[in-house]
Design an enzyme around this catalytic site. Structure first.
Site, PDB file in Angstrom:
ATOM      1  N   GLU A 113       0.845  -1.198   0.000  1.00 43.80           N
ATOM      2  CA  GLU A 113       0.000   0.000   0.000  1.00 43.80           C
ATOM      3  C   GLU A 113       0.883   1.251   0.000  1.00 43.80           C
ATOM      4  OE1 GLU A 113      -2.408   1.611  -0.610  1.00 43.80           O
ATOM      5  OE2 GLU A 113      -4.240   1.104   0.440  1.00 43.80           O
ATOM      6  N   ASP A 114       0.307   2.358  -0.447  1.00 46.53           N
ATOM      7  CA  ASP A 114       1.040   3.618  -0.375  1.00 46.53           C
ATOM      8  C   ASP A 114       0.993   4.202   1.034  1.00 46.53           C
ATOM      9  OD1 ASP A 114      -1.688   4.193  -0.510  1.00 46.53           O
ATOM     10  OD2 ASP A 114      -1.508   5.687  -2.110  1.00 46.53           O
ATOM     11  N   ASP A 117      -3.951   5.374   6.400  1.00 45.76           N
ATOM     12  CA  ASP A 117      -4.453   6.640   6.948  1.00 45.76           C
ATOM     13  C   ASP A 117      -5.451   6.285   8.057  1.00 45.76           C
ATOM     14  OD1 ASP A 117      -4.909   9.445   6.989  1.00 45.76           O
ATOM     15  OD2 ASP A 117      -6.548   9.272   5.568  1.00 45.76           O
ATOM     16  N   PHE A 166      -1.691  16.010   4.428  1.00 45.72           N
ATOM     17  CA  PHE A 166      -2.036  15.333   3.184  1.00 45.72           C
ATOM     18  C   PHE A 166      -0.817  15.348   2.282  1.00 45.72           C
ATOM     19  CE2 PHE A 166      -4.057  14.254  -0.762  1.00 45.72           C
ATOM     20  CZ  PHE A 166      -4.961  13.296  -0.342  1.00 45.72           C
ATOM     21  N   VAL A 167      -0.393  14.155   1.848  1.00 46.63           N
ATOM     22  CA  VAL A 167       0.865  14.057   1.103  1.00 46.63           C
ATOM     23  C   VAL A 167       0.641  13.600  -0.340  1.00 46.63           C
ATOM     24  CG1 VAL A 167       2.382  13.728   3.093  1.00 46.63           C
ATOM     25  CG2 VAL A 167       1.266  11.737   2.063  1.00 46.63           C
TER      26      VAL A 167
HETATM   27  P1  IMP Z   1      -7.532   4.792   4.611  1.00 48.28           P
HETATM   28  O1  IMP Z   1      -8.587   3.789   4.210  1.00 48.28           O
HETATM   29  O2  IMP Z   1      -8.143   5.996   5.284  1.00 48.28           O
HETATM   30  O3  IMP Z   1      -6.400   4.203   5.399  1.00 48.28           O
HETATM   31  O4  IMP Z   1      -6.963   5.437   3.298  1.00 48.28           O
HETATM   32  C1  IMP Z   1      -6.223   4.762   2.408  1.00 48.28           C
HETATM   33  C2  IMP Z   1      -6.185   5.458   1.068  1.00 48.28           C
HETATM   34  O5  IMP Z   1      -6.537   6.860   1.107  1.00 48.28           O
HETATM   35  C3  IMP Z   1      -4.763   5.405   0.584  1.00 48.28           C
HETATM   36  O6  IMP Z   1      -4.508   4.192  -0.090  1.00 48.28           O
HETATM   37  C4  IMP Z   1      -4.681   6.610  -0.307  1.00 48.28           C
HETATM   38  O7  IMP Z   1      -5.128   6.266  -1.601  1.00 48.28           O
HETATM   39  C5  IMP Z   1      -5.642   7.614   0.304  1.00 48.28           C
HETATM   40  N1  IMP Z   1      -4.920   8.577   1.148  1.00 48.28           N
HETATM   41  C6  IMP Z   1      -4.949   8.678   2.486  1.00 48.28           C
HETATM   42  N2  IMP Z   1      -4.159   9.683   2.920  1.00 48.28           N
HETATM   43  C7  IMP Z   1      -3.581  10.207   1.818  1.00 48.28           C
HETATM   44  C8  IMP Z   1      -2.640  11.276   1.611  1.00 48.28           C
HETATM   45  O8  IMP Z   1      -2.137  11.955   2.533  1.00 48.28           O
HETATM   46  N3  IMP Z   1      -2.295  11.520   0.315  1.00 48.28           N
HETATM   47  C9  IMP Z   1      -2.798  10.811  -0.739  1.00 48.28           C
HETATM   48  N4  IMP Z   1      -3.676   9.812  -0.577  1.00 48.28           N
HETATM   49  C10 IMP Z   1      -4.072   9.505   0.686  1.00 48.28           C
END
Ligand code: IMP
Length: 190
Positions: A113-114, A117, A166-167
């Site tokens: 994963e990237d 969050d 936010f990155v």
């Molecule tokens: P989560 O389900 O909230 O953990 O979010 C996961 C997805 O949200 C990541 O795979 C990203 O695609 C996107 N995301 C969350 N934070 C960022 C950020 O700071 N920059 C870009 N994409 C983000």
């Protein structure tokens, strides 16, 4: 012409982001994670295939660099995920938009994963992969924003812990832009 091509002119004072993690730091950490994965999976004796599973689209640049530091036979597959919400807020509702091309039963799966969050996306993915009877499932994430966690998910291989910003860059986007930055920056005008 010789040597490396010049890096494109990013990171100017007019760009809507500023550097958070530089190219060299990323390269060093990615090499370390690749070496760790090589050691961990190289020690397995069950002969099961190792699948590096990239989550589209944010992981592709990280994954491309990472797999070149894994000194073991692996195959690659990808999964497309959409998570409902606006550009910067996840709603926690996750859907598969593109599924794997091959079954993972009996295989060792490394989800790449990237960023973790809120944790909803990887929580969903890990649970979903487990229903497919793999030999194991581990999570490798380039970034983690612990301040935003709503779900606790163990990250087996982590690149960097970052603050609640936010990155973009190195695969991560805002509105599909800036995935091709060679470094990770935080958005300054949001
Ligand atoms: P989560 O389900 O909230 O953990 O979010 C996961 C997805 O949200 C990541 O795979 C990203 O695609 C996107 N995301 C969350 N934070 C960022 C950020 O700071 N920059 C870009 N994409 C983000």
């Amino acid at each position: 012409m010789s040597g490396r091509p010049a890096t494109p002119a990013w990171n100017r004072s007019t760009d809507p982001f500023a550097e958070l993690i530089g190219e060299e730091a990323i390269a060093r950490r990615v090499a370390e994670i690749g070496a760790q994965i090589t050691a961990d999976y190289g020690a397995l004796t069950d002969g099961a295939q190792v699948v590096v599973l990239g989550v589209l689209k944010g992981s592709v640049i990280f994954l491309a660099d990472l797999v070149r530091h894994i000194g073991l036979p692996v195959y690659l597959d990808f999964i497309g995920i959409s998570s409902y919400g606006d550009a910067t807020q996840s709603s926690g509702v996750v859907q598969i938009t593109q599924d794997l091309t091959r079954p993972i039963a009996g295989k060792h799966v490394i989800i790449v994963e990237d960023i973790v969050d809120t944790g909803h996306t990887v929580h969903y993915l890990i649970e979903n992969m487990r229903t497919r009877s793999p030999a194991s499932v581990k999570l490798c994430s380039l970034l983690h924003k612990p301040e935003r966690a709503e779900r606790q998910v163990p990250i087996d291989y982590l690149g960097f812990t970052i603050p609640n910003k936010f990155v973009v860059g190195y695969g991560l986007d805002v509105a599909q832009q800036y995935r091709n930055l060679p470094f990770i920056g935080y958005v300054t005008n949001a």
